[in-house]
Design an enzyme around this catalytic site. Structure first.
Site, PDB file in Angstrom:
ATOM      1  N   CYS A 297      -0.452   4.169   2.011  1.00 44.38           N
ATOM      2  CA  CYS A 297      -0.258   4.033   3.459  1.00 44.38           C
ATOM      3  C   CYS A 297       1.200   4.297   3.844  1.00 44.38           C
ATOM      4  O   CYS A 297       1.483   4.950   4.842  1.00 44.38           O
ATOM      5  CB  CYS A 297      -0.592   2.623   3.939  1.00 44.38           C
ATOM      6  N   ASP A 298       2.132   3.753   3.082  1.00 44.98           N
ATOM      7  CA  ASP A 298       3.524   3.704   3.532  1.00 44.98           C
ATOM      8  C   ASP A 298       4.494   4.574   2.726  1.00 44.98           C
ATOM      9  O   ASP A 298       5.618   4.816   3.172  1.00 44.98           O
ATOM     10  CB  ASP A 298       4.033   2.250   3.459  1.00 44.98           C
TER      11      ASP A 298
ATOM     12  N   CYS B 143       0.841  -1.204   0.000  1.00 45.78           N
ATOM     13  CA  CYS B 143       0.000   0.000   0.000  1.00 45.78           C
ATOM     14  C   CYS B 143       0.871   1.248   0.000  1.00 45.78           C
ATOM     15  O   CYS B 143       1.340   1.693   1.047  1.00 45.78           O
ATOM     16  CB  CYS B 143      -0.939   0.002   1.199  1.00 45.78           C
TER      17      CYS B 143
END
Ligand code: NAP
Length: 329
Positions: free
Chosen positions: A152-153, A149
């Site tokens: 997300c990261d 992701c």
């Protein structure tokens, strides 16, 4: 015969816990089936994909970020505060053609059970597809620079100004590559064919970005590095030749699999990718009245904890109104 529940929520990620919180506060006395770890055909883990995540920096309300498992504990604690009942069982089969609905379950010991419910919220999530390499799994679990992701990261300091690799040729890969190009020194999109699957507009965005480069006809056969990724091993699909490629991050974008196996044969409409079809958006209605869906199990596009939580809230409000309309309060 088991008591008929007003509402059963299946799944214990952000969508399930948020649905439980709203339903419990509306006095629906919900039962949440949180799933059994490593049960085939069931869920990722109790707690969902965030249990496999390290830092979550994009969930509003946590200005310093939070560890994924901690966040899921917080979600659970909040739902329990309003007396949500929780059972660690997997649903293996649903009978939605009769009312009340029947959910067949199994616990960690393999013992079978049954729950009956007037309304059901399906919130079982989806899992990112992985290559299945030992090195990939090890570095993903340890926060060693392998992720499924980018949103997300990707903004984490470990990826800043590094060469990163995205694998996949669909819309997700294009979206992730464009996002990563804001932080990385260069983004290499590795695709197994000589033609992208992604929509034209998403392709053009990436192909026109000087920080993005596509490496065609190539697969990844290993991820290099002990504590942190140092590179990947490429294999040319035509020649079979392998070469090592230095990079500081690897992002998987090779599709997701929704956790809907247990819904097979129950008559609920799924789309071609296996996701539950929402029949009247923005409501969380499905093709069967009284069955609602929320979170990644019904969302192939956004797949964020915050959007899943929002859908969980919507599903609980929809279920509450529907039950009231049936004079089940
Ligand atoms: P996808 O369309 O299924 O694409 C997956 C990609 O990964 C394909 O290019 C596939 O290659 C490749 N792949 C699959 N398994 C692989 C493996 N083992 N090794 C190497 N490559 C592999 O998945 P997605 O990109 O996640 O998109 C899913 C759905 O969400 C689509 O309908 C998409 O349009 C939608 N979506 C929309 C947006 C948006 O509109 N903003 C954003 C993201 C996703 P092949 O092409 O060779 O099969």
């Amino acid at each position: 015969m088991s008591k008929v529940q007003k509402l059963v929520i299946i799944g214990s990620g952000p969508a399930g816990w948020t649905a439980a919180l709203y339903a419990a506060r509306a006095n629906l006395d919900p039962l949440l089936l949180e799933g059994v770890p490593q049960q085939t055909g069931g869920y990722v883990l109790p707690g969902g994909q965030l249990m496999l995540t390290t830092d979550v920096e994009n969930y509003p309300g946590y200005p310093e970020g939070v560890l994924g498992p901690q966040m899921m504990q917080d979600f659970k604690k909040q739902a329990l505060r309003f007396d949500t009942r929780v059972e660690d069982r997997d649903v293996v089969e649903c009978e939605f053609q009769q009312r009340p609905f029947v959910l067949k379950t199994v616990n960690a010991g393999g013992e079978k059970g049954t729950s009956r419910a007037h309304a059901v919220i399906v919130a079982t999530g989806a899992t990112a597809n992985w290559l299945g390499l030992e090195s990939e799994q090890r570095l993903a679990r340890s926060g060693g620079g392998v992720s499924a992701c980018a949103v997300c990261d990707g903004a984490l300091p470990i990826f800043r100004d590094k060469r990163v690799v995205v694998i996949g040729g669909g819309d997700s890969a294009m979206e992730e590559a464009s996002y990563l190009a804001k932080f990385a020194s260069k983004v290499f999109i590795v695709h197994r064919r000589d033609e992208l699957r992604a929509s034209k507009i998403m392709q053009e965005r990436v192909l026109g970005n000087p920080k993005c480069e596509v490496i065609w006809n190539t697969v990844i056969t290993d991820v290099l590095g002990n504590d942190h990724i140092t590179g990947v091993r490429f294999q040319d699909v035509n020649s079979g030749q392998e070469r090592d490629f230095a990079c500081g991050g690897l992002f998987l974008a090779i599709g997701h699999t929704p956790a809907t196996k247990f819904l097979q044969g129950c008559g609920l409409d799924l789309d071609d990718g296996g996701y539950v079809k929402l029949t009247a958006p923005p409501q969380m209605f499905t093709s069967i009245e009284g069955v609602f869906a929320a979170g990644d199990v019904a969302d192939a596009v956004y797949r964020q904890a915050v959007t899943a939580a929002g859908m969980g809230c919507q599903a609980a409000l929809d279920a509450e109104r529907w039950l009231a309309g049936q004079s089940i309060e």
